[in-house]
Each structure stands twice: as C-alpha cells, then as structure tokens.
Design a protein around this motif. Sequence first.
Motif, PDB file in Angstrom:
ATOM      1  N   PRO A  93       0.996  -0.946   0.146  1.00  0.00           N
ATOM      2  CA  PRO A  93       0.049   0.238  -0.559  1.00  0.00           C
ATOM      3  C   PRO A  93       1.131   0.961  -0.161  1.00  0.00           C
ATOM      4  O   PRO A  93       2.109   1.172   0.326  1.00  0.00           O
ATOM      5  N   GLY A  94       0.272   2.222  -0.761  1.00  0.00           N
ATOM      6  CA  GLY A  94       0.871   3.596  -0.748  1.00  0.00           C
ATOM      7  C   GLY A  94       0.570   4.731  -2.381  1.00  0.00           C
ATOM      8  O   GLY A  94      -0.113   4.140  -2.460  1.00  0.00           O
ATOM      9  N   PRO A  95       1.443   5.675  -2.108  1.00  0.00           N
ATOM     10  CA  PRO A  95       0.876   6.740  -3.402  1.00  0.00           C
ATOM     11  C   PRO A  95       0.638   6.812  -4.767  1.00  0.00           C
ATOM     12  O   PRO A  95       1.529   7.650  -4.998  1.00  0.00           O
ATOM     13  N   LEU A  96       0.241   5.569  -4.944  1.00  0.00           N
ATOM     14  CA  LEU A  96       0.348   5.011  -6.533  1.00  0.00           C
ATOM     15  C   LEU A  96      -0.043   4.536  -7.000  1.00  0.00           C
ATOM     16  O   LEU A  96      -0.786   3.991  -6.487  1.00  0.00           O
ATOM     17  N   THR A  97      -0.803   5.017  -8.137  1.00  0.00           N
ATOM     18  CA  THR A  97      -2.433   4.481  -8.266  1.00  0.00           C
ATOM     19  C   THR A  97      -1.527   3.988 -10.302  1.00  0.00           C
ATOM     20  O   THR A  97      -0.717   4.977 -10.549  1.00  0.00           O
ATOM     21  N   VAL A  98      -2.172   3.219 -10.583  1.00  0.00           N
ATOM     22  CA  VAL A  98      -1.874   2.071 -11.219  1.00  0.00           C
ATOM     23  C   VAL A  98      -3.558   2.351 -12.566  1.00  0.00           C
ATOM     24  O   VAL A  98      -4.111   1.843 -11.947  1.00  0.00           O
ATOM     25  N   ILE A  99      -2.824   2.359 -13.535  1.00  0.00           N
ATOM     26  CA  ILE A  99      -3.863   2.818 -14.161  1.00  0.00           C
ATOM     27  C   ILE A  99      -4.215   1.676 -14.759  1.00  0.00           C
ATOM     28  O   ILE A  99      -3.291   1.137 -15.783  1.00  0.00           O
ATOM     29  N   MET A 100      -5.429   0.326 -15.692  1.00  0.00           N
ATOM     30  CA  MET A 100      -5.378  -0.357 -15.661  1.00  0.00           C
ATOM     31  C   MET A 100      -6.911  -0.536 -16.917  1.00  0.00           C
ATOM     32  O   MET A 100      -7.747   0.036 -16.378  1.00  0.00           O
ATOM     33  N   PRO A 101      -6.513  -1.658 -17.648  1.00  0.00           N
ATOM     34  CA  PRO A 101      -8.128  -2.006 -18.651  1.00  0.00           C
ATOM     35  C   PRO A 101      -9.504  -2.330 -17.255  1.00  0.00           C
ATOM     36  O   PRO A 101      -9.052  -2.812 -16.735  1.00  0.00           O
ATOM     37  N   LYS A 102      -9.922  -1.327 -18.023  1.00  0.00           N
ATOM     38  CA  LYS A 102     -11.474  -1.606 -16.732  1.00  0.00           C
ATOM     39  C   LYS A 102     -12.840  -2.949 -16.952  1.00  0.00           C
ATOM     40  O   LYS A 102     -12.746  -2.724 -18.172  1.00  0.00           O
ATOM     41  N   SER A 103     -13.110  -3.321 -16.104  1.00  0.00           N
ATOM     42  CA  SER A 103     -14.289  -4.257 -16.374  1.00  0.00           C
ATOM     43  C   SER A 103     -15.514  -3.418 -16.219  1.00  0.00           C
ATOM     44  O   SER A 103     -15.513  -2.191 -16.189  1.00  0.00           O
ATOM     45  N   ASP A 104     -16.539  -4.177 -16.902  1.00  0.00           N
ATOM     46  CA  ASP A 104     -18.204  -4.014 -16.964  1.00  0.00           C
ATOM     47  C   ASP A 104     -18.765  -3.358 -15.860  1.00  0.00           C
ATOM     48  O   ASP A 104     -19.540  -2.666 -15.553  1.00  0.00           O
ATOM     49  N   THR A 105     -17.750  -4.180 -14.703  1.00  0.00           N
ATOM     50  CA  THR A 105     -18.341  -3.811 -14.091  1.00  0.00           C
ATOM     51  C   THR A 105     -18.464  -2.294 -13.035  1.00  0.00           C
ATOM     52  O   THR A 105     -19.051  -1.532 -12.171  1.00  0.00           O
ATOM     53  N   VAL A 106     -17.329  -1.477 -13.462  1.00  0.00           N
ATOM     54  CA  VAL A 106     -16.880  -0.642 -12.899  1.00  0.00           C
ATOM     55  C   VAL A 106     -18.132   0.744 -14.018  1.00  0.00           C
ATOM     56  O   VAL A 106     -17.424   0.542 -15.096  1.00  0.00           O
ATOM     57  N   PRO A 107     -18.818   2.173 -13.379  1.00  0.00           N
ATOM     58  CA  PRO A 107     -19.581   2.082 -14.179  1.00  0.00           C
ATOM     59  C   PRO A 107     -18.812   3.247 -15.192  1.00  0.00           C
ATOM     60  O   PRO A 107     -17.795   3.917 -14.500  1.00  0.00           O
ATOM     61  N   GLU A 108     -19.338   3.848 -16.533  1.00  0.00           N
ATOM     62  CA  GLU A 108     -18.551   4.917 -16.981  1.00  0.00           C
ATOM     63  C   GLU A 108     -18.244   6.001 -16.307  1.00  0.00           C
ATOM     64  O   GLU A 108     -17.534   6.582 -16.718  1.00  0.00           O
ATOM     65  N   VAL A 109     -18.873   6.719 -15.612  1.00  0.00           N
ATOM     66  CA  VAL A 109     -19.871   7.998 -14.657  1.00  0.00           C
ATOM     67  C   VAL A 109     -17.778   7.996 -13.749  1.00  0.00           C
ATOM     68  O   VAL A 109     -17.560   8.602 -12.999  1.00  0.00           O
ATOM     69  N   THR A 110     -17.751   6.927 -13.211  1.00  0.00           N
ATOM     70  CA  THR A 110     -16.397   6.744 -12.226  1.00  0.00           C
ATOM     71  C   THR A 110     -15.254   6.945 -13.013  1.00  0.00           C
ATOM     72  O   THR A 110     -14.534   7.369 -12.677  1.00  0.00           O
ATOM     73  N   THR A 111     -14.814   5.957 -14.826  1.00  0.00           N
ATOM     74  CA  THR A 111     -13.940   6.756 -15.034  1.00  0.00           C
ATOM     75  C   THR A 111     -14.609   7.516 -16.065  1.00  0.00           C
ATOM     76  O   THR A 111     -12.934   7.826 -17.079  1.00  0.00           O
ATOM     77  N   GLY A 112     -14.535   8.384 -16.275  1.00  0.00           N
ATOM     78  CA  GLY A 112     -14.985   9.812 -17.147  1.00  0.00           C
ATOM     79  C   GLY A 112     -15.002   9.113 -18.199  1.00  0.00           C
ATOM     80  O   GLY A 112     -15.563  10.008 -19.381  1.00  0.00           O
ATOM     81  N   GLY A 113     -15.441   8.000 -18.856  1.00  0.00           N
ATOM     82  CA  GLY A 113     -16.362   7.144 -19.998  1.00  0.00           C
ATOM     83  C   GLY A 113     -15.183   6.883 -19.764  1.00  0.00           C
ATOM     84  O   GLY A 113     -15.241   6.367 -21.413  1.00  0.00           O
ATOM     85  N   LEU A 114     -13.846   6.470 -20.144  1.00  0.00           N
ATOM     86  CA  LEU A 114     -12.642   5.503 -20.541  1.00  0.00           C
ATOM     87  C   LEU A 114     -12.614   4.557 -19.990  1.00  0.00           C
ATOM     88  O   LEU A 114     -13.445   4.015 -19.624  1.00  0.00           O
ATOM     89  N   ASP A 115     -12.138   3.429 -20.916  1.00  0.00           N
ATOM     90  CA  ASP A 115     -12.193   1.772 -20.660  1.00  0.00           C
ATOM     91  C   ASP A 115     -11.111   1.877 -20.272  1.00  0.00           C
ATOM     92  O   ASP A 115     -10.641   0.738 -19.880  1.00  0.00           O
ATOM     93  N   THR A 116     -10.994   2.751 -19.236  1.00  0.00           N
ATOM     94  CA  THR A 116      -9.112   2.033 -17.923  1.00  0.00           C
ATOM     95  C   THR A 116     -10.028   2.370 -16.813  1.00  0.00           C
ATOM     96  O   THR A 116     -10.544   3.166 -16.864  1.00  0.00           O
ATOM     97  N   VAL A 117      -9.452   2.344 -15.572  1.00  0.00           N
ATOM     98  CA  VAL A 117     -10.085   2.708 -13.942  1.00  0.00           C
ATOM     99  C   VAL A 117      -7.918   2.800 -13.612  1.00  0.00           C
ATOM    100  O   VAL A 117      -7.737   1.766 -13.912  1.00  0.00           O
ATOM    101  N   ALA A 118      -8.520   4.074 -12.276  1.00  0.00           N
ATOM    102  CA  ALA A 118      -7.299   4.337 -11.657  1.00  0.00           C
ATOM    103  C   ALA A 118      -7.905   3.324 -10.801  1.00  0.00           C
ATOM    104  O   ALA A 118      -8.636   3.546  -9.839  1.00  0.00           O
ATOM    105  N   VAL A 119      -6.469   2.619 -10.301  1.00  0.00           N
ATOM    106  CA  VAL A 119      -6.646   2.117  -8.704  1.00  0.00           C
ATOM    107  C   VAL A 119      -5.285   2.168  -8.287  1.00  0.00           C
ATOM    108  O   VAL A 119      -4.396   2.158  -8.264  1.00  0.00           O
TER     109      VAL A 119
END
Length: 344
Positions: A93-119
């Motif tokens: 755990p720590g101050p790093l955010t990794v962008i990965m290909p998003k699944s359909d579970t994550v709503p588009e509002v969360t990812t601003g319409g992108l097909d990636t998700v920052a975790v």
Amino acid sequence: MNTLILSTSEEDIRRGAELIRAGGVVGMPTETVYGLAANALDENAVRRIFEAKGRPADNPLIVHIASFEDIERFALVREIPPQARLLAESFWPGPLTVIMPKSDTVPEVTTGGLDTVAVRFPSDINAQRLIKAAGVPLAAPSANISGSPSPTTAQHVFSDMQGKIPAIIDGGDCKVGLESTVVSIKDGVVTVLRPGGVTVEDLKRVCERVEVCDAVLNKLKDGEVALSPGMKYKHYSPKARVYLVKGGDEAFREFANKQASEETVVLCYKEDETFIDLPKIILGRKADLEAQAHNLFSDLRLIDELDGVKTAYVRFPCCEGIGMAVLNRLIRAAGFEVIDLEKQ
Ligand code: TXA
Ligand code: MG
C-alpha cells in the motif's frame, strides 16, 4: 445538509461506512491528501462526488481498495498487466495509482467514460479501515472544490465541503501532503502521468522502462489530447495570482524585496526568512523536499487567508525526487507563469 466531523473510533468509522453504503459521500483521510469517497460501483453515489466538487464529468476518479486481492474480488479490471503486479508488490500500500483496463463492473461515470480504471491501495490505516468497513471499492478524488488546492487536513475539507457532504473522518494531517503518483502501462513501459509520493527514481529502481509524460511539467499544446484528463484543467490555484520565480538565493531575495509589500506574499525557504522583508510563507528547508511536499497545499491555502494579498511569488523548486511533484503542482497553480531571473 449538516456536515459531521467524525473521529477514527470504531463507531465513527462504522458510521462513515454506513453513509457510504447508503450512497453517500464521505471525506476520507489518506496518506496523500483527503479524498471524497463513495461506492465506486454505484453510479448515483459517484455522481454525488462530481456534484460536491463541481468536477467536469470527463475527469475520471481513482478507485481505492484495501488489498491487492480486491482488484479481483470486485472484478475491477479485464486484466492485470505484469508491470502492475510488480509495481503493486513494490509500492502498495502507498501513494501510487496504476491505470488498468476497466471491466464492465466499473460504471463509466467513475472513469469519466474511459475504458481504463485508475486503482490505488492507500497505506493510511484509517483509509483502509473505511474501505474494509464499507465493503466496496471507494471512488475518491481529492476533497477540494475543483480547481482549488487539495486538502491535507479535515479542516480544509470542511471549509470546501461544508453543507455538501454528510461527514468527514478526521484522521489528522496527511503524511505525504500531495497526491499519489499516477502511472499508465503500455507495451511494458511505465509512464508517469502525474508525479507524486512515489518518485520517478523509486519507479526506476523497480521497472526497466520508465517515462515521464511531457505534460507533467509543460503546458499542453493547443489541440493536444491529454493522456490523463486531469492534465487539461486548471488546478491547485489560490485566488491570488501565483508566479514561480526561478533564480539563485541572492537573486530571489533581491527580487522579493523589490515587490510592493501590502499586496504581496513570498513563498520561500526557511533559509530565506531573515533576508526578505515581505510577508512570507515558509515552504520548508531548501534541501528538505519532503517537507516542501508536505506543506505545499496548506501553504497555497494560507495565501488566500492573508487579507488583501493579490500576488504570491514562489521559489521554483528543485525537480529531484518528490520535488518533481511539488513543481508539477506549483507550475499549474501558477498557470505556467515563470519569472526567470537568470534571463532578465
Ligand atoms: O492521492 C491521490 O491520488 C488522491 C487520494 C484521495 O487518493 N486522489 C486524487 O484524485 O488525487 P484526483 O481525482 O484529484 O486525481 C486523479 C487524477 C486526475 O488527474 C485524473 O484525470 C487521473 O488521476 N485519472 C484517473 N483515472 C484515470 C484514467 N483512467 N486514465 C488517466 N488518468 C486518470
Ligand atoms: Mg485533485
């Protein structure tokens, strides 16, 4: 709406988690800055974050988890790139955010319409407790009004979010003081989109190929598409006009002393203190980049608390280590206005 300040007691963490499970937005302490947390998988809850912040809908949110396994448990991504595993082993755990290909579970509002998700898996114990108690991944941007300096105390969150969210968990002062490092991964190359608590030097110790996106320290060119939507928006700005001033100790002190004192504040190093006659805000010792990072956002907020101050002159920071993150925030706070004393 009345905004409650909650403690980090078992009972208060549970209250915060219940508010989140009911679709609410709660101020969450992390080791970087405070976040505005809601259930990342609940569209309506995530919309409330955007409303509270006044954030443009195309600027995606970071999804916070409380263990690496949460990525699969909540089915957040289509696949975990090998470098993402390596980064997670080294820096989570720590101050790093990794962008990965998003699944359909994550709503588009969360990812601003992108097909990636920052975790991100934060190291702050109270952030982890809140995520675990809520039992869902938490979408959380920094808990400031869009465009203003990020909050590093519960009081900062309260001053921006009072009446807009039901509760803030007061976990004290944030340790790092500026946001996580955001990276994307493509063809084995790790690209820094936003520098932060994990430095480029740290990343290079672990990954062979690390690049820093041009837009980290340079203005986007007209028509250029931002790799990270956050890059294109005005950021971290106090109401006063901020200028970054580049130059040696002597030159900076001389420049500062020539400014009109009533409307001006100088953000300088501890070592400059006795040489400058104007109102000052101390960034930290010159060589203490961690302290400068830690103080940065409260210093930017302080500018507006000084009556009548219209202009702030800030020392151009050293770009090594976490200094790159300090410079990235300051250069945006200054709208890319740099006064170079060596060129005058
Ligand atoms: O330390 C942090 O990261 C804090 C705490 C609360 O965790 N959060 C934070 O969130 O700084 P925010 O929303 O203020 O900044 C997130 C940045 C934005 O610049 C956004 O554009 C970028 O990350 N981002 C989020 N998801 C992205 C994606 N899928 N692709 C590219 N950039 C993304
Ligand atoms: Mg932010």
